[in-house]
Design an enzyme around this catalytic site. Structure first.
Site, short mmCIF file in Angstrom:
data_model
loop_
_atom_site.label_atom_id
_atom_site.label_comp_id
_atom_site.label_asym_id
_atom_site.label_seq_id
_atom_site.Cartn_x
_atom_site.Cartn_y
_atom_site.Cartn_z
N GLY A 31 -22.00 22.09 -54.53
CA GLY A 31 -21.36 21.59 -53.31
C GLY A 31 -21.92 22.30 -52.10
O GLY A 31 -23.11 22.58 -52.02
N GLN A 33 -21.72 25.45 -50.79
CA GLN A 33 -22.46 26.69 -51.01
C GLN A 33 -23.50 26.54 -52.12
O GLN A 33 -24.62 27.03 -52.00
CB GLN A 33 -21.49 27.84 -51.38
CG GLN A 33 -20.60 28.28 -50.23
CD GLN A 33 -21.37 28.92 -49.08
OE1 GLN A 33 -22.30 29.69 -49.28
NE2 GLN A 33 -21.01 28.58 -47.87
N ASP A 88 -12.42 27.11 -55.50
CA ASP A 88 -11.63 28.25 -55.96
C ASP A 88 -10.56 27.84 -56.97
O ASP A 88 -10.30 28.57 -57.93
CB ASP A 88 -11.01 28.96 -54.75
CG ASP A 88 -12.08 29.58 -53.87
OD1 ASP A 88 -12.80 30.46 -54.36
OD2 ASP A 88 -12.22 29.16 -52.71
N THR A 89 -9.95 26.68 -56.76
CA THR A 89 -8.87 26.26 -57.66
C THR A 89 -9.38 25.86 -59.04
O THR A 89 -8.62 25.82 -60.00
CB THR A 89 -8.09 25.07 -57.05
OG1 THR A 89 -9.03 24.08 -56.62
CG2 THR A 89 -7.27 25.53 -55.84
N HIS A 112 -16.16 34.29 -52.75
CA HIS A 112 -14.82 34.51 -52.16
C HIS A 112 -14.02 35.25 -53.23
O HIS A 112 -14.17 34.98 -54.42
CB HIS A 112 -14.19 33.16 -51.82
CG HIS A 112 -12.80 33.23 -51.26
ND1 HIS A 112 -12.38 34.22 -50.39
CD2 HIS A 112 -11.72 32.42 -51.44
CE1 HIS A 112 -11.10 34.00 -50.07
NE2 HIS A 112 -10.69 32.92 -50.70
N GLU A 199 -7.63 32.12 -41.83
CA GLU A 199 -7.56 30.66 -41.87
C GLU A 199 -6.13 30.16 -41.66
O GLU A 199 -5.92 29.08 -41.11
CB GLU A 199 -8.22 30.09 -43.14
CG GLU A 199 -7.62 30.48 -44.45
CD GLU A 199 -8.59 30.37 -45.63
OE1 GLU A 199 -9.82 30.38 -45.42
OE2 GLU A 199 -8.11 30.32 -46.76
N GLU A 231 -7.14 17.74 -22.43
CA GLU A 231 -6.75 19.08 -21.99
C GLU A 231 -6.55 20.03 -23.17
O GLU A 231 -6.99 21.17 -23.13
CB GLU A 231 -5.46 18.97 -21.16
CG GLU A 231 -5.16 20.19 -20.35
CD GLU A 231 -6.31 20.63 -19.45
OE1 GLU A 231 -6.91 19.77 -18.78
OE2 GLU A 231 -6.60 21.84 -19.43
P1 NAD Z 1 -17.37 22.67 -52.75
O1 NAD Z 1 -16.02 22.08 -52.87
O2 NAD Z 1 -18.24 22.26 -51.63
O3 NAD Z 1 -18.26 22.36 -54.03
C1 NAD Z 1 -17.83 22.50 -55.30
C2 NAD Z 1 -18.81 21.92 -56.30
O4 NAD Z 1 -18.33 22.32 -57.58
C3 NAD Z 1 -18.86 20.40 -56.36
O5 NAD Z 1 -19.85 19.85 -55.55
C4 NAD Z 1 -19.18 20.17 -57.82
O6 NAD Z 1 -20.59 20.28 -57.99
C5 NAD Z 1 -18.54 21.33 -58.53
N1 NAD Z 1 -17.25 21.04 -59.19
C6 NAD Z 1 -16.15 20.49 -58.63
N2 NAD Z 1 -15.18 20.38 -59.54
C7 NAD Z 1 -15.67 20.89 -60.69
C8 NAD Z 1 -15.14 21.06 -61.99
N3 NAD Z 1 -13.89 20.67 -62.31
N4 NAD Z 1 -15.93 21.63 -62.93
C9 NAD Z 1 -17.20 22.02 -62.63
N5 NAD Z 1 -17.74 21.86 -61.42
C10 NAD Z 1 -16.99 21.31 -60.47
O7 NAD Z 1 -17.19 24.26 -52.82
P2 NAD Z 1 -17.66 25.33 -51.74
O8 NAD Z 1 -16.97 25.08 -50.45
O9 NAD Z 1 -19.15 25.44 -51.79
O10 NAD Z 1 -16.99 26.65 -52.35
C11 NAD Z 1 -17.57 27.38 -53.41
C12 NAD Z 1 -17.18 28.84 -53.25
O11 NAD Z 1 -17.75 29.34 -52.04
C13 NAD Z 1 -15.68 29.07 -53.11
O12 NAD Z 1 -15.36 30.28 -53.75
C14 NAD Z 1 -15.48 29.20 -51.61
O13 NAD Z 1 -14.33 29.95 -51.27
C15 NAD Z 1 -16.74 29.94 -51.25
N6 NAD Z 1 -17.17 29.84 -49.84
C16 NAD Z 1 -17.25 28.63 -49.24
C17 NAD Z 1 -17.71 28.54 -47.94
C18 NAD Z 1 -17.84 27.21 -47.25
O14 NAD Z 1 -18.12 27.20 -46.06
N7 NAD Z 1 -17.69 26.07 -47.91
C19 NAD Z 1 -18.08 29.71 -47.24
C20 NAD Z 1 -18.03 30.94 -47.90
C21 NAD Z 1 -17.57 30.98 -49.21
MG MG Z 2 -12.42 30.73 -45.99
#
Ligand code: NAD
Ligand code: MG
EC number: 1.1.1.86
Length: 340
Positions: A31, A33, A88-89, A112, A199, A231
């Site tokens: 996704g 990251q 994360d979930t 995270h 957040e 505004e």
């Molecule tokens: P995301 O929601 O963009 O991507 C998740 C990816 O995980 C999906 O594209 C898919 O490939 C896969 N996925 C989804 N459900 C799944 C499942 N049931 N089983 C296996 N794979 C599955 O996630 P993200 O925002 O990149 O977050 C990933 C981590 O990075 C998290 O820990 C988040 O807190 C952390 N993080 C995110 C950001 C941000 O800006 N998005 C910044 C810093 C840290």
């Molecule tokens: Mg955050």
């Protein structure tokens, strides 16, 4: 203040790329990251395999980007460093499938700290547990890297089984471009608690509620929705850009003296410090984490209700209409993720 400001900022010269030589990195998830880490690592010459379920629609994207793809368990089996970049979930259930593949001396890495800090994932003692977290969304992590620049980031070591966990995390931060911009060290606890607090109280929750409350106050007093929207919401971007560029004084110096005097004398009346402390208490005590975990176990009933209410707030409709009428809407939108 300056003599207390002792934070070390790690840059390229602090990282040893040799830490990743002969290592395979499994990036779980593709996704925001995941796609950025995997492609940056690959371009940096690191051996990468992307771990995705057989049914995942991201598989094609990763393959089209020239990356190897395997199931999360198979990717973890061949990897020395397993990076959790699924939501994360979802991480606790994905962890169950990859845990048997973690060998002594391997690394389990996060972006995270939530699941480790709140005990949802309990890695064995003989693996490194680290965090490398770019301070920015994935598309910027990728885009800045391609330009030869980087996104600032954090790293943390929760568990150091090999004695090289820090050095390895820094090498990883370098390979995804973060040390080009600068990386600072934190802990899982600090990163998790400040992230959740920020957040909730300031960035996502605080700002949207401030905007809605301002909008409603004006509209309820008989002013036009369009004026209230400009505004209270549209102009926020100008202010935030100034804060980001040069801090509070840059903003105060750029607005009129009237705005400055009015803001300095009235602003603090709208902020409830006790409510902020209560939010921080909920984060520190784990109360928020327990609520969010059980909300997910129950299939998110409250989350869905709040989302529905937010979608149906009048400010959304007014905003859609105004963005349609004026020119700024299209060009400032995030590009959709590329399909090719
Ligand atoms: P995301 O929601 O963009 O991507 C998740 C990816 O995980 C999906 O594209 C898919 O490939 C896969 N996925 C989804 N459900 C799944 C499942 N049931 N089983 C296996 N794979 C599955 O996630 P993200 O925002 O990149 O977050 C990933 C981590 O990075 C998290 O820990 C988040 O807190 C952390 N993080 C995110 C950001 C941000 O800006 N998005 C910044 C810093 C840290
Ligand atoms: Mg955050």
């Amino acid at each position: 203040m300056t003599d207390e400001f002792t934070t070390t900022v790690y840059t390229d010269s602090d990282a040893e790329s040799a830490q990743l030589a002969n290592k395979t990195v499994a990036v779980l998830g593709y996704g925001s990251q995941g796609h950025a880490h995997a492609q940056n690592l690959d371009d940096s010459g690191v051996d990468v395999v992307v771990g995705l379920r057989p049914s995942s629609r991201s598989r094609e994207h990763a393959k089209d980007d020239g990356l190897r793809v395997a199931t999360p368990a198979d990717a973890a089996a061949e990897a020395d460093i397993v990076v959790m970049l699924v939501p994360d979930t979802v991480q606790p259930s994905v962890y169950e499938t990859v845990a048997p593949e973690l060998d002594p001396g391997d690394t389990l890495q996060f972006a995270h700290g939530f699941n480790v800090h709140y005990g949802q994932i309990e890695p064995p003692e003989d693996v490194n547990v680290t965090m490398v977290a770019p301070k920015g969304p994935g598309h910027l992590v990728r885009r800045t890297y391609e330009r030869g620049e980087g996104t600032p980031g954090l790293f943390a070591v929760y568990q150091d089984a090999t004695g090289e966990a820090s050095a390895q995390a820094l090498a990883y931060a370098q390979a995804i471009g973060c040390t080009r911009a600068g990386v600072i060290e934190t802990t899982f606890r600090e990163e998790t608690e400040t992230d959740l607090f920020g957040e909730q109280a300031v960035l996502c929750g605080g700002v949207t509620d401030l905007v809605k409350a301002g909008y409603e106050t004006l509209v309820d007093a008989g002013y036009s929705p369009e004026m209230a929207y400009f505004e209270c919401l549209n102009e926020l971007k100008l202010i935030v850009d100034l804060l980001y560029e040069g801090g509070h004084m840059e903003m105060w110096n750029s607005v009129s003296d009237t705005a400055e005097y009015g803001g300095l004398t009235r602003g603090e009346d709208v902020v409830d410090r006790e409510a902020m402390e209560a939010i921080l208490d909920g984060v520190q005590s784990g109360e928020f984490a327990r609520e969010w975990i059980s909300e997910n176990q129950a299939n998110r009933p409250a989350y869905k209700q709040y989302r529905h209410a937010e979608q149906n707030h009048e400010i959304e409709e007014v905003g859609d209409r105004l963005r349609e009428l004026f020119a700024w809407g299209e060009e400032s939108k995030e590009p959709a993720p590329a399909d090719d």
